[in-house]
Design a protein around this motif. Structure first.
Motif, PDB file in Angstrom:
ATOM      1  N   ALA A 186      26.239 -14.479  26.311  1.00  0.00           N
ATOM      2  CA  ALA A 186      26.605 -13.229  25.642  1.00  0.00           C
ATOM      3  C   ALA A 186      27.880 -13.378  24.820  1.00  0.00           C
ATOM      4  O   ALA A 186      27.944 -12.924  23.676  1.00  0.00           O
ATOM      5  CB  ALA A 186      26.776 -12.127  26.692  1.00  0.00           C
ATOM      6  N   VAL A 187      28.883 -14.041  25.389  1.00  0.00           N
ATOM      7  CA  VAL A 187      30.162 -14.192  24.689  1.00  0.00           C
ATOM      8  C   VAL A 187      29.983 -15.023  23.423  1.00  0.00           C
ATOM      9  O   VAL A 187      30.531 -14.692  22.359  1.00  0.00           O
ATOM     10  CB  VAL A 187      31.215 -14.826  25.610  1.00  0.00           C
ATOM     11  CG1 VAL A 187      32.475 -15.179  24.834  1.00  0.00           C
ATOM     12  CG2 VAL A 187      31.553 -13.875  26.756  1.00  0.00           C
ATOM     13  N   THR A 188      29.212 -16.091  23.511  1.00  0.00           N
ATOM     14  CA  THR A 188      28.993 -16.947  22.342  1.00  0.00           C
ATOM     15  C   THR A 188      28.306 -16.189  21.216  1.00  0.00           C
ATOM     16  O   THR A 188      28.679 -16.317  20.046  1.00  0.00           O
ATOM     17  CB  THR A 188      28.147 -18.178  22.734  1.00  0.00           C
ATOM     18  OG1 THR A 188      28.806 -18.887  23.788  1.00  0.00           O
ATOM     19  CG2 THR A 188      27.977 -19.103  21.542  1.00  0.00           C
ATOM     20  N   GLN A 189      27.307 -15.388  21.568  1.00  0.00           N
ATOM     21  CA  GLN A 189      26.613 -14.604  20.543  1.00  0.00           C
ATOM     22  C   GLN A 189      27.535 -13.568  19.920  1.00  0.00           C
ATOM     23  O   GLN A 189      27.529 -13.371  18.698  1.00  0.00           O
ATOM     24  CB  GLN A 189      25.386 -13.924  21.153  1.00  0.00           C
ATOM     25  CG  GLN A 189      24.280 -14.887  21.541  1.00  0.00           C
ATOM     26  CD  GLN A 189      23.142 -14.200  22.256  1.00  0.00           C
ATOM     27  OE1 GLN A 189      23.300 -13.121  22.829  1.00  0.00           O
ATOM     28  NE2 GLN A 189      21.977 -14.827  22.253  1.00  0.00           N
ATOM     29  N   VAL A 190      28.330 -12.911  20.748  1.00  0.00           N
ATOM     30  CA  VAL A 190      29.251 -11.886  20.244  1.00  0.00           C
ATOM     31  C   VAL A 190      30.304 -12.509  19.332  1.00  0.00           C
ATOM     32  O   VAL A 190      30.708 -11.906  18.330  1.00  0.00           O
ATOM     33  CB  VAL A 190      29.917 -11.144  21.430  1.00  0.00           C
ATOM     34  CG1 VAL A 190      31.073 -10.277  20.941  1.00  0.00           C
ATOM     35  CG2 VAL A 190      28.890 -10.290  22.166  1.00  0.00           C
ATOM     36  N   VAL A 191      30.748 -13.722  19.642  1.00  0.00           N
ATOM     37  CA  VAL A 191      31.769 -14.395  18.838  1.00  0.00           C
ATOM     38  C   VAL A 191      31.173 -14.986  17.565  1.00  0.00           C
ATOM     39  O   VAL A 191      31.765 -14.892  16.480  1.00  0.00           O
ATOM     40  CB  VAL A 191      32.463 -15.488  19.678  1.00  0.00           C
ATOM     41  CG1 VAL A 191      33.330 -16.372  18.795  1.00  0.00           C
ATOM     42  CG2 VAL A 191      33.307 -14.850  20.775  1.00  0.00           C
ATOM     43  N   PHE A 192      29.986 -15.582  17.674  1.00  0.00           N
ATOM     44  CA  PHE A 192      29.417 -16.356  16.570  1.00  0.00           C
ATOM     45  C   PHE A 192      29.076 -15.497  15.350  1.00  0.00           C
ATOM     46  O   PHE A 192      29.513 -15.804  14.228  1.00  0.00           O
ATOM     47  CB  PHE A 192      28.171 -17.095  17.053  1.00  0.00           C
ATOM     48  CG  PHE A 192      27.386 -17.740  15.952  1.00  0.00           C
ATOM     49  CD1 PHE A 192      27.883 -18.845  15.280  1.00  0.00           C
ATOM     50  CD2 PHE A 192      26.154 -17.231  15.564  1.00  0.00           C
ATOM     51  CE1 PHE A 192      27.168 -19.445  14.257  1.00  0.00           C
ATOM     52  CE2 PHE A 192      25.431 -17.820  14.546  1.00  0.00           C
ATOM     53  CZ  PHE A 192      25.937 -18.923  13.891  1.00  0.00           C
ATOM     54  N   PHE A 193      28.317 -14.452  15.528  1.00  0.00           N
ATOM     55  CA  PHE A 193      27.815 -13.710  14.377  1.00  0.00           C
ATOM     56  C   PHE A 193      28.914 -12.990  13.591  1.00  0.00           C
ATOM     57  O   PHE A 193      28.916 -13.035  12.355  1.00  0.00           O
ATOM     58  CB  PHE A 193      26.712 -12.743  14.807  1.00  0.00           C
ATOM     59  CG  PHE A 193      25.438 -13.442  15.183  1.00  0.00           C
ATOM     60  CD1 PHE A 193      24.615 -13.984  14.210  1.00  0.00           C
ATOM     61  CD2 PHE A 193      25.075 -13.605  16.511  1.00  0.00           C
ATOM     62  CE1 PHE A 193      23.448 -14.653  14.540  1.00  0.00           C
ATOM     63  CE2 PHE A 193      23.907 -14.268  16.860  1.00  0.00           C
ATOM     64  CZ  PHE A 193      23.090 -14.799  15.867  1.00  0.00           C
ATOM     65  N   PRO A 194      29.876 -12.333  14.233  1.00  0.00           N
ATOM     66  CA  PRO A 194      30.974 -11.768  13.432  1.00  0.00           C
ATOM     67  C   PRO A 194      31.787 -12.818  12.693  1.00  0.00           C
ATOM     68  O   PRO A 194      32.177 -12.608  11.540  1.00  0.00           O
ATOM     69  CB  PRO A 194      31.832 -11.041  14.486  1.00  0.00           C
ATOM     70  CG  PRO A 194      30.900 -10.734  15.601  1.00  0.00           C
ATOM     71  CD  PRO A 194      29.962 -11.902  15.642  1.00  0.00           C
ATOM     72  N   LEU A 195      32.033 -13.964  13.345  1.00  0.00           N
ATOM     73  CA  LEU A 195      32.770 -15.028  12.667  1.00  0.00           C
ATOM     74  C   LEU A 195      32.001 -15.558  11.460  1.00  0.00           C
ATOM     75  O   LEU A 195      32.573 -15.800  10.396  1.00  0.00           O
ATOM     76  CB  LEU A 195      33.050 -16.177  13.639  1.00  0.00           C
ATOM     77  CG  LEU A 195      34.269 -16.061  14.556  1.00  0.00           C
ATOM     78  CD1 LEU A 195      34.348 -17.262  15.481  1.00  0.00           C
ATOM     79  CD2 LEU A 195      35.551 -15.911  13.762  1.00  0.00           C
ATOM     80  N   ALA A 196      30.678 -15.729  11.627  1.00  0.00           N
ATOM     81  CA  ALA A 196      29.867 -16.249  10.525  1.00  0.00           C
ATOM     82  C   ALA A 196      29.813 -15.253   9.375  1.00  0.00           C
ATOM     83  O   ALA A 196      29.950 -15.627   8.206  1.00  0.00           O
ATOM     84  CB  ALA A 196      28.458 -16.571  11.022  1.00  0.00           C
ATOM     85  N   PHE A 197      29.639 -13.976   9.691  1.00  0.00           N
ATOM     86  CA  PHE A 197      29.544 -12.967   8.627  1.00  0.00           C
ATOM     87  C   PHE A 197      30.882 -12.786   7.921  1.00  0.00           C
ATOM     88  O   PHE A 197      30.966 -12.867   6.688  1.00  0.00           O
ATOM     89  CB  PHE A 197      29.082 -11.635   9.208  1.00  0.00           C
ATOM     90  CG  PHE A 197      29.101 -10.516   8.207  1.00  0.00           C
ATOM     91  CD1 PHE A 197      28.089 -10.387   7.277  1.00  0.00           C
ATOM     92  CD2 PHE A 197      30.155  -9.599   8.183  1.00  0.00           C
ATOM     93  CE1 PHE A 197      28.119  -9.361   6.330  1.00  0.00           C
ATOM     94  CE2 PHE A 197      30.186  -8.586   7.252  1.00  0.00           C
ATOM     95  CZ  PHE A 197      29.166  -8.462   6.327  1.00  0.00           C
ATOM     96  N   ALA A 198      31.948 -12.562   8.700  1.00  0.00           N
ATOM     97  CA  ALA A 198      33.263 -12.325   8.095  1.00  0.00           C
ATOM     98  C   ALA A 198      33.814 -13.582   7.441  1.00  0.00           C
ATOM     99  O   ALA A 198      34.681 -13.490   6.563  1.00  0.00           O
ATOM    100  CB  ALA A 198      34.245 -11.814   9.150  1.00  0.00           C
ATOM    101  N   GLY A 199      33.293 -14.748   7.830  1.00  0.00           N
ATOM    102  CA  GLY A 199      33.753 -15.993   7.233  1.00  0.00           C
ATOM    103  C   GLY A 199      33.068 -16.330   5.922  1.00  0.00           C
ATOM    104  O   GLY A 199      33.382 -17.349   5.310  1.00  0.00           O
ATOM    105  N   GLY A 200      32.137 -15.493   5.483  1.00  0.00           N
ATOM    106  CA  GLY A 200      31.481 -15.715   4.206  1.00  0.00           C
ATOM    107  C   GLY A 200      30.352 -16.718   4.247  1.00  0.00           C
ATOM    108  O   GLY A 200      29.987 -17.273   3.211  1.00  0.00           O
ATOM    109  N   MET A 201      29.776 -16.944   5.430  1.00  0.00           N
ATOM    110  CA  MET A 201      28.687 -17.916   5.533  1.00  0.00           C
ATOM    111  C   MET A 201      27.315 -17.285   5.310  1.00  0.00           C
ATOM    112  O   MET A 201      26.356 -17.990   5.000  1.00  0.00           O
ATOM    113  CB  MET A 201      28.732 -18.602   6.896  1.00  0.00           C
ATOM    114  CG  MET A 201      29.995 -19.403   7.128  1.00  0.00           C
ATOM    115  SD  MET A 201      30.008 -20.195   8.736  1.00  0.00           S
ATOM    116  CE  MET A 201      31.687 -20.846   8.775  1.00  0.00           C
TER     117      MET A 201
END
Length: 269
Positions: A186-201
């Motif tokens: 759960a933590v990995t999913q919660v961390v991954f998608f916001p980082l990917a979106f806000a990071g411009g990926m």
């Protein structure tokens, strides 16, 4: 004098041997689950096929094509490192064999370095199809064919993409050492998608609002994305992205070491 002089050399040789042994063991462990290896290898290429190739406005523009390829490449490295090590380390902590290995007097450095080498090796195999498919289906290689960009940028870009995954490898290790396997998912999913979106990926930062763009520049994912795009497309890089990337790598690396020692101290002392 001679024994004192040779001691550091022997210790270094011993550490290299342990790193090689741990790396071999972890590679074999990964290969025992072919489906997981195959899925992580083709994931960035599938993202390129499904999200980039249908956009003719992108595939017909050489610079836009290179930008999309670089974004998805570092996106794949980020996902591989976070999920494989955020979840994988948490699962290994519940494995009796892994717990036994951690009681051996090898220290934390050999297995940690071995994890990084194994992760980079499998990520490397995932990046090659991205470049091949991108070269065959987009106009990105036009800038290399006509001499605008030098061919040395291709292997250089692959090296940059792998290095840009280091903060996410450290973040994955930190999650794995701090969380149980169910919590780590759960933590990995919660961390991954916001980082990917806000990071411009997922979407180019050029369409971000000014506030989101400013916030994005302080994230490791945005720094990794900007450096990756610069390496492949020849766009000038910002010193702020380099500073942000190095700062996050140092902070998350220290966090991974702390989490490892915390877990080691709680379970084995």
């Amino acid at each position: 004098m001679s024994s004192t002089a040779t001691t550091p050399a022997l210790e270094t040789k011993s550490q290299l041997h342990l790193i090689r042994t741990h790396t071999r063991a972890q590679v074999l462990e990964q290969l025992r689950i072919p489906v997981a290896v195959l899925s992580s290898t083709i994931f960035p290429t599938l993202a390129l096929v499904f999200f980039v190739l249908p956009q003719t406005a992108v595939t017909s523009n050489p610079l836009a094509s290179l930008t999309a390829i670089a974004q998805l490449a570092v996106f794949g490295v980020m996902s591989a490192f976070l999920f494989n090590y955020g979840i994988g380390v948490a699962e290994e902590r519940a494995n009796p064999w892994s717990s036994y290995v951690r009681t051996l007097p090898a220290g934390a450095i050999p297995p940690t370095v071995a994890r990084a080498l194994t992760a980079m090796m499998f990520a490397f195999f995932a990046l090659i199809p991205v470049l091949v498919v991108g070269a065959l289906t987009t106009a990105g290689m036009d800038l290399y064919v006509d001499g605008t960009l030098s061919w040395w940028r291709l292997p250089f870009s692959v090296a940059v993409w792998l290095l840009c995954g280091l903060p996410f490898l450290c973040l994955g290790l930190m999650i794995g050492y701090l969380c149980t396997s169910k919590v780590a998912i759960a933590v990995t999913q919660v961390v991954f998608f916001p980082l990917a979106f806000a990071g411009g990926m997922m979407l180019p930062p050029e369409i971000f609002s000014s506030g989101l763009d400013l916030f994005s520049r302080f994230l490791p994912s945005r720094a990794a994305r900007d450096l990756s795009v610069s390496a492949l497309s020849g766009e000038p890089f910002e010193l702020g992205a380099v500073a942000c990337f190095l700062a996050w790598t140092a902070v998350l690396g220290a966090g991974a070491v702390w989490a490892n020692r915390r877990d080691q101290g709680r379970r084995f002392r």
